[in-house]
Scaffold this motif. Structure first.
Motif, short mmCIF file in Angstrom:
data_model
loop_
_atom_site.label_atom_id
_atom_site.label_comp_id
_atom_site.label_asym_id
_atom_site.label_seq_id
_atom_site.Cartn_x
_atom_site.Cartn_y
_atom_site.Cartn_z
N GLY A 1 0.79 -1.17 0.18
CA GLY A 1 -0.22 -0.33 -0.09
C GLY A 1 0.49 0.94 0.07
N LEU A 2 2.20 1.45 -0.01
CA LEU A 2 2.75 1.61 -0.06
C LEU A 2 3.64 2.66 -1.14
CD1 LEU A 2 5.53 1.62 3.44
CD2 LEU A 2 3.63 2.65 3.29
N LEU A 3 3.33 1.93 -2.12
CA LEU A 3 3.67 2.11 -3.66
C LEU A 3 3.04 2.97 -4.75
CD1 LEU A 3 4.68 -1.65 -4.56
CD2 LEU A 3 6.20 0.31 -3.64
N THR A 4 2.85 3.93 -4.02
CA THR A 4 1.89 5.28 -4.34
C THR A 4 1.78 5.39 -5.96
OG1 THR A 4 2.95 6.77 -3.46
CG2 THR A 4 1.28 5.85 -2.19
N GLU A 5 3.10 4.96 -6.43
CA GLU A 5 2.82 5.39 -8.36
C GLU A 5 2.70 4.17 -8.67
OE1 GLU A 5 3.30 8.32 -9.52
OE2 GLU A 5 3.36 9.18 -7.51
N LEU A 6 1.82 3.27 -8.30
CA LEU A 6 1.93 1.61 -8.76
C LEU A 6 0.51 2.41 -9.86
CD1 LEU A 6 3.16 -0.72 -8.79
CD2 LEU A 6 1.35 -1.32 -7.58
N VAL A 7 0.45 0.96 -11.26
CA VAL A 7 -0.43 1.14 -11.81
C VAL A 7 -1.10 0.26 -12.52
CG1 VAL A 7 -1.04 1.66 -14.40
CG2 VAL A 7 0.55 3.74 -13.11
N GLY B 1 -6.18 0.34 -0.75
CA GLY B 1 -6.89 1.25 -1.19
C GLY B 1 -6.59 2.86 -1.67
N ARG B 2 -5.23 2.93 -0.97
CA ARG B 2 -4.26 3.96 -0.93
C ARG B 2 -3.40 4.01 -2.41
NH1 ARG B 2 -0.22 2.73 4.06
NH2 ARG B 2 -2.29 2.71 5.83
N LEU B 3 -4.15 2.90 -3.30
CA LEU B 3 -2.97 3.40 -4.87
C LEU B 3 -4.36 4.23 -5.61
CD1 LEU B 3 -1.72 -0.85 -4.51
CD2 LEU B 3 -0.27 1.38 -3.78
N GLU B 4 -3.97 5.14 -5.31
CA GLU B 4 -4.46 6.21 -6.69
C GLU B 4 -4.54 5.87 -8.01
OE1 GLU B 4 -4.56 10.03 -5.30
OE2 GLU B 4 -4.81 9.36 -3.19
N ASN B 5 -3.58 5.13 -8.22
CA ASN B 5 -2.91 5.58 -9.45
C ASN B 5 -2.96 4.07 -10.41
OD1 ASN B 5 -1.71 8.46 -10.22
ND2 ASN B 5 -0.12 6.99 -9.05
N LEU B 6 -3.55 3.01 -9.33
CA LEU B 6 -4.00 1.75 -9.74
C LEU B 6 -4.71 1.47 -10.28
CD1 LEU B 6 -2.80 -0.84 -8.91
CD2 LEU B 6 -4.62 -1.74 -7.72
N GLU B 7 -3.99 0.69 -11.59
CA GLU B 7 -5.42 0.69 -13.23
C GLU B 7 -5.64 -0.48 -13.05
OE1 GLU B 7 -4.15 2.55 -16.42
OE2 GLU B 7 -3.86 4.40 -16.10
N VAL B 8 -4.32 -1.89 -12.74
CA VAL B 8 -5.47 -3.26 -12.96
C VAL B 8 -4.11 -3.96 -11.56
CG1 VAL B 8 -4.24 -5.00 -14.33
CG2 VAL B 8 -4.12 -3.57 -15.29
N THR C 1 -14.26 -1.68 1.54
CA THR C 1 -14.92 -0.27 1.53
C THR C 1 -13.10 0.63 0.43
OG1 THR C 1 -14.59 0.38 3.38
CG2 THR C 1 -16.56 -0.46 2.64
N GLU C 2 -12.32 0.43 1.17
CA GLU C 2 -11.45 1.34 0.77
C GLU C 2 -11.58 1.37 -0.61
OE1 GLU C 2 -10.51 0.71 5.31
OE2 GLU C 2 -11.04 -0.43 3.82
N TYR C 3 -11.03 -0.21 -1.20
CA TYR C 3 -11.31 -0.36 -2.35
C TYR C 3 -12.45 0.91 -3.61
CZ TYR C 3 -7.39 -3.81 -1.21
OH TYR C 3 -6.87 -4.47 -0.92
N GLY C 4 -13.06 1.06 -3.03
CA GLY C 4 -13.97 2.69 -3.49
C GLY C 4 -12.52 3.53 -4.36
N ARG C 5 -12.00 4.17 -3.72
CA ARG C 5 -11.31 4.69 -3.74
C ARG C 5 -10.22 4.88 -4.71
NH1 ARG C 5 -8.62 5.75 1.36
NH2 ARG C 5 -9.90 4.77 3.19
N LEU C 6 -9.77 3.41 -5.38
CA LEU C 6 -8.90 2.95 -6.57
C LEU C 6 -10.27 3.95 -8.17
CD1 LEU C 6 -7.93 -0.31 -5.72
CD2 LEU C 6 -6.99 2.02 -4.99
N GLU C 7 -10.37 4.87 -8.04
CA GLU C 7 -10.61 5.75 -8.89
C GLU C 7 -10.50 5.57 -10.86
OE1 GLU C 7 -11.33 9.66 -8.31
OE2 GLU C 7 -12.98 8.96 -6.79
N ASN C 8 -8.97 4.92 -10.32
CA ASN C 8 -8.36 4.73 -12.51
C ASN C 8 -8.75 2.91 -12.37
OD1 ASN C 8 -7.92 7.16 -12.76
ND2 ASN C 8 -6.47 7.37 -10.86
N LEU C 9 -8.69 2.56 -11.49
CA LEU C 9 -9.22 0.72 -11.30
C LEU C 9 -9.82 0.51 -12.68
CD1 LEU C 9 -7.99 -1.54 -9.90
CD2 LEU C 9 -9.87 -1.92 -8.98
N GLU C 10 -8.97 -0.08 -13.94
CA GLU C 10 -10.05 -0.42 -14.82
C GLU C 10 -10.36 -1.96 -15.22
OE1 GLU C 10 -7.65 1.20 -18.28
OE2 GLU C 10 -8.07 3.13 -17.80
#
Length: 120
Positions: A47-53, A86-93, A107-116
């Motif tokens: 969860g510390l990998l905040t640049e993770l896509v 849920g902190r990984l805001e850039n996560l797409e996959v 529920t924190e995964y609801g913050r993953l707005e970029n998740l595709e």
């Protein structure tokens, strides 16, 4: 030396647990540990990998190299999905299928707005 941005260790026969020290790779954008024989829990430190896509921890079978059929790897991640992902805001996959994870989707995964793509 440039910082590590992509780490692909997929399709090997690595055994053991996922090292929590991977959380120190602050600029990592891609982490692929899929199709290995990893066991244990998913480290909260990821969860510390905040640049993770892209995060692939799927435990699907490996190709046996001869018949073209998959061979069960025997290693399975267990436990629950860490809320810290849920902190990984850039996560797409996010792929975690083919494991033995339990519980509910945090529920924190609801913050993953970029998740595709989410494969459980």
């Amino acid at each position: 030396v440039s910082p590590l941005r992509h780490l692909g260790l997929n399709d090997n026969r690595f055994v053991g647990t996922i090292p929590n020290t991977l959380g120190q790779l602050a600029l990592l954008e891609t982490l692929r540990l899929d199709r290995n024989m990893l066991a244990g829990t998913v480290p909260t430190e990821l969860g510390l990998l905040t640049e993770l896509v892209q995060l692939r921890l799927d435990g699907e079978a490996l190709d046996d190299g001869e018949s073209g059929r998959g061979v069960d790897t025997g290693g399975k991640l267990v436990g629950t999905l860490p809320t810290e992902l849920g902190r990984l805001e850039n996560l797409e996959v996010l792929y975690v299928l083919g494991n033995e994870l339990t519980g509910t989707i945090p529920t924190e995964y609801g913050r993953l707005e970029n998740l595709e793509a989410l494969y459980l």
